[in-house]
Write a protein that holds these residues in place. Structure first.
Motif, PDB file in Angstrom:
ATOM      1  N   LEU A 104       0.824  -1.211   0.000  1.00 57.97           N
ATOM      2  CA  LEU A 104       0.000   0.000   0.000  1.00 57.97           C
ATOM      3  C   LEU A 104       0.860   1.264   0.000  1.00 57.97           C
ATOM      4  O   LEU A 104       0.584   2.209  -0.743  1.00 57.97           O
ATOM      5  CB  LEU A 104      -0.944  -0.003   1.201  1.00 57.97           C
ATOM      6  N   ILE A 105       1.907   1.287   0.817  1.00 62.96           N
ATOM      7  CA  ILE A 105       2.737   2.495   0.892  1.00 62.96           C
ATOM      8  C   ILE A 105       3.574   2.656  -0.383  1.00 62.96           C
ATOM      9  O   ILE A 105       3.822   3.774  -0.836  1.00 62.96           O
ATOM     10  CB  ILE A 105       3.613   2.514   2.182  1.00 62.96           C
ATOM     11  N   GLU A 106       3.960   1.542  -0.984  1.00 61.30           N
ATOM     12  CA  GLU A 106       4.712   1.611  -2.245  1.00 61.30           C
ATOM     13  C   GLU A 106       3.848   2.219  -3.349  1.00 61.30           C
ATOM     14  O   GLU A 106       4.327   3.027  -4.155  1.00 61.30           O
ATOM     15  CB  GLU A 106       5.180   0.212  -2.660  1.00 61.30           C
ATOM     16  N   LEU A 107       2.577   1.850  -3.397  1.00 65.95           N
ATOM     17  CA  LEU A 107       1.671   2.438  -4.385  1.00 65.95           C
ATOM     18  C   LEU A 107       1.568   3.948  -4.186  1.00 65.95           C
ATOM     19  O   LEU A 107       1.573   4.710  -5.153  1.00 65.95           O
ATOM     20  CB  LEU A 107       0.275   1.820  -4.276  1.00 65.95           C
ATOM     21  N   ILE A 108       1.484   4.376  -2.947  1.00 62.53           N
ATOM     22  CA  ILE A 108       1.395   5.809  -2.653  1.00 62.53           C
ATOM     23  C   ILE A 108       2.671   6.517  -3.086  1.00 62.53           C
ATOM     24  O   ILE A 108       2.631   7.558  -3.747  1.00 62.53           O
ATOM     25  CB  ILE A 108       1.114   6.036  -1.156  1.00 62.53           C
ATOM     26  N   ASN A 109       3.808   5.962  -2.730  1.00 60.17           N
ATOM     27  CA  ASN A 109       5.083   6.599  -3.054  1.00 60.17           C
ATOM     28  C   ASN A 109       5.349   6.639  -4.557  1.00 60.17           C
ATOM     29  O   ASN A 109       5.862   7.627  -5.073  1.00 60.17           O
ATOM     30  CB  ASN A 109       6.227   5.909  -2.323  1.00 60.17           C
ATOM     31  N   LYS A 110       4.997   5.570  -5.267  1.00 63.53           N
ATOM     32  CA  LYS A 110       5.237   5.524  -6.711  1.00 63.53           C
ATOM     33  C   LYS A 110       4.347   6.502  -7.462  1.00 63.53           C
ATOM     34  O   LYS A 110       4.762   7.089  -8.445  1.00 63.53           O
ATOM     35  CB  LYS A 110       4.971   4.111  -7.246  1.00 63.53           C
ATOM     36  N   SER A 111       3.127   6.646  -7.013  1.00 66.75           N
ATOM     37  CA  SER A 111       2.158   7.434  -7.774  1.00 66.75           C
ATOM     38  C   SER A 111       1.966   8.844  -7.223  1.00 66.75           C
ATOM     39  O   SER A 111       1.274   9.641  -7.837  1.00 66.75           O
ATOM     40  CB  SER A 111       0.810   6.722  -7.772  1.00 66.75           C
ATOM     41  N   GLU A 112       2.578   9.117  -6.073  1.00 67.12           N
ATOM     42  CA  GLU A 112       2.424  10.397  -5.397  1.00 67.12           C
ATOM     43  C   GLU A 112       0.946  10.702  -5.107  1.00 67.12           C
ATOM     44  O   GLU A 112       0.508  11.845  -5.133  1.00 67.12           O
ATOM     45  CB  GLU A 112       3.071  11.525  -6.203  1.00 67.12           C
ATOM     46  N   CYS A 113       0.187   9.646  -4.844  1.00 62.65           N
ATOM     47  CA  CYS A 113      -1.225   9.789  -4.484  1.00 62.65           C
ATOM     48  C   CYS A 113      -1.351   9.903  -2.969  1.00 62.65           C
ATOM     49  O   CYS A 113      -0.405   9.678  -2.234  1.00 62.65           O
ATOM     50  CB  CYS A 113      -2.016   8.572  -4.951  1.00 62.65           C
ATOM     51  N   LEU A 114      -2.527  10.243  -2.538  1.00 56.99           N
ATOM     52  CA  LEU A 114      -2.797  10.333  -1.104  1.00 56.99           C
ATOM     53  C   LEU A 114      -3.455   9.076  -0.565  1.00 56.99           C
ATOM     54  O   LEU A 114      -3.622   8.931   0.643  1.00 56.99           O
ATOM     55  CB  LEU A 114      -3.701  11.542  -0.813  1.00 56.99           C
ATOM     56  N   MET A 115      -3.837   8.164  -1.463  1.00 59.37           N
ATOM     57  CA  MET A 115      -4.581   6.982  -1.041  1.00 59.37           C
ATOM     58  C   MET A 115      -4.223   5.813  -1.944  1.00 59.37           C
ATOM     59  O   MET A 115      -3.962   6.000  -3.129  1.00 59.37           O
ATOM     60  CB  MET A 115      -6.084   7.289  -1.157  1.00 59.37           C
ATOM     61  N   ILE A 132     -14.729 -10.323  -5.573  1.00 60.47           N
ATOM     62  CA  ILE A 132     -16.034 -10.796  -6.010  1.00 60.47           C
ATOM     63  C   ILE A 132     -15.917 -11.599  -7.298  1.00 60.47           C
ATOM     64  O   ILE A 132     -16.557 -12.604  -7.476  1.00 60.47           O
ATOM     65  CB  ILE A 132     -17.005  -9.606  -6.207  1.00 60.47           C
ATOM     66  N   ASN A 133     -15.079 -11.141  -8.208  1.00 61.07           N
ATOM     67  CA  ASN A 133     -14.808 -11.905  -9.414  1.00 61.07           C
ATOM     68  C   ASN A 133     -13.294 -11.973  -9.570  1.00 61.07           C
ATOM     69  O   ASN A 133     -12.562 -11.382  -8.803  1.00 61.07           O
ATOM     70  CB  ASN A 133     -15.488 -11.284 -10.641  1.00 61.07           C
ATOM     71  N   ASN A 134     -12.842 -12.679 -10.534  1.00 61.75           N
ATOM     72  CA  ASN A 134     -11.398 -12.866 -10.664  1.00 61.75           C
ATOM     73  C   ASN A 134     -10.743 -11.853 -11.591  1.00 61.75           C
ATOM     74  O   ASN A 134      -9.630 -12.055 -12.049  1.00 61.75           O
ATOM     75  CB  ASN A 134     -11.093 -14.292 -11.148  1.00 61.75           C
ATOM     76  N   ASN A 135     -11.422 -10.774 -11.896  1.00 57.10           N
ATOM     77  CA  ASN A 135     -10.832  -9.728 -12.724  1.00 57.10           C
ATOM     78  C   ASN A 135      -9.976  -8.818 -11.861  1.00 57.10           C
ATOM     79  O   ASN A 135     -10.412  -8.343 -10.825  1.00 57.10           O
ATOM     80  CB  ASN A 135     -11.921  -8.899 -13.409  1.00 57.10           C
ATOM     81  N   ILE A 136      -8.764  -8.576 -12.276  1.00 53.76           N
ATOM     82  CA  ILE A 136      -7.851  -7.696 -11.561  1.00 53.76           C
ATOM     83  C   ILE A 136      -7.613  -6.472 -12.416  1.00 53.76           C
ATOM     84  O   ILE A 136      -7.259  -6.587 -13.586  1.00 53.76           O
ATOM     85  CB  ILE A 136      -6.505  -8.393 -11.268  1.00 53.76           C
ATOM     86  N   SER A 137      -7.840  -5.321 -11.859  1.00 57.66           N
ATOM     87  CA  SER A 137      -7.534  -4.107 -12.590  1.00 57.66           C
ATOM     88  C   SER A 137      -6.887  -3.119 -11.638  1.00 57.66           C
ATOM     89  O   SER A 137      -7.147  -3.136 -10.443  1.00 57.66           O
ATOM     90  CB  SER A 137      -8.790  -3.502 -13.212  1.00 57.66           C
ATOM     91  N   CYS A 138      -6.040  -2.288 -12.176  1.00 58.80           N
ATOM     92  CA  CYS A 138      -5.330  -1.310 -11.370  1.00 58.80           C
ATOM     93  C   CYS A 138      -5.201  -0.038 -12.183  1.00 58.80           C
ATOM     94  O   CYS A 138      -4.906  -0.088 -13.371  1.00 58.80           O
ATOM     95  CB  CYS A 138      -3.951  -1.839 -10.999  1.00 58.80           C
ATOM     96  N   ALA A 139      -5.468   1.071 -11.540  1.00 52.10           N
ATOM     97  CA  ALA A 139      -5.327   2.345 -12.224  1.00 52.10           C
ATOM     98  C   ALA A 139      -4.962   3.409 -11.210  1.00 52.10           C
ATOM     99  O   ALA A 139      -5.391   3.364 -10.064  1.00 52.10           O
ATOM    100  CB  ALA A 139      -6.631   2.717 -12.931  1.00 52.10           C
ATOM    101  N   VAL A 140      -4.154   4.349 -11.628  1.00 48.11           N
ATOM    102  CA  VAL A 140      -3.841   5.505 -10.804  1.00 48.11           C
ATOM    103  C   VAL A 140      -4.703   6.640 -11.342  1.00 48.11           C
ATOM    104  O   VAL A 140      -4.670   6.947 -12.522  1.00 48.11           O
ATOM    105  CB  VAL A 140      -2.351   5.877 -10.893  1.00 48.11           C
TER     106      VAL A 140
END
Length: 149
Positions: A104-115, A132-140
């Motif tokens: 979680l903290i790596e995602l914040i540091n890489k993307s400079e997001c707050l969450m 809920i389903n097996n679809n994985i998606s990720c977006a900043v």
């Protein structure tokens, strides 16, 4: 220096699960976190176990006892007592991988997001499935876009 994460665990009659989530948190690779156990008026000995874990664990644990007010009130009490730069909520019957907080903290540091957010794995016996389903998606996304969505 790493940012402090406040891990808030609402506790209500979960004596059979509480030790396991503390064990999972003791194995975290990211160590800059505090654990807030919010006892919401448990009647099964969970509150007493919180106090024992606070004294026996090497984690930075704080225990707050309150009359039973429900899950949301327990989480809000955790927010009130949190000292972290970031918050995460974990239920006592959840399990977390060793890299949960570092991810979680790596995602914040890489993307400079707050969450940052992550999915969950449902495990029943030897069967596992992601969310809920097996679809994985990720977006900043920007905060403006997140609020609009």
């Amino acid at each position: 220096m790493a940012n402090l994460i406040s891990v808030i665990v609402p506790v209500y009659n979960v004596k059979d699960y509480l030790q396991q989530i503390v064990n999972d948190l003791e194995k975290q690779t990211f160590r800059q976190f505090e654990l807030l156990l919010i006892d919401d008026g448990s009647t099964d000995g969970s509150g007493e176990l919180c106090d024992i874990l606070c004294k026996s664990s090497q984690l930075m644990i704080r225990v707050v006892h309150q009359d039973n007010k429900g899950l949301s009130a327990a989480r809000n009490k955790g927010i009130e007592y949190a000292d972290g730069d970031y918050l995460t909520f974990i239920d006592p019957d959840d399990r977390v991988s060793d890299n949960f907080l570092s991810y979680l903290i790596e995602l914040i540091n890489k993307s400079e997001c707050l969450m940052s957010v992550c999915s969950h794995m449902i495990v029943r016996g030897k069967k596992q499935r992601l969310g809920i389903n097996n679809n994985i998606s990720c977006a900043v996304v920007s905060s403006e876009h997140f609020i609009e969505a």
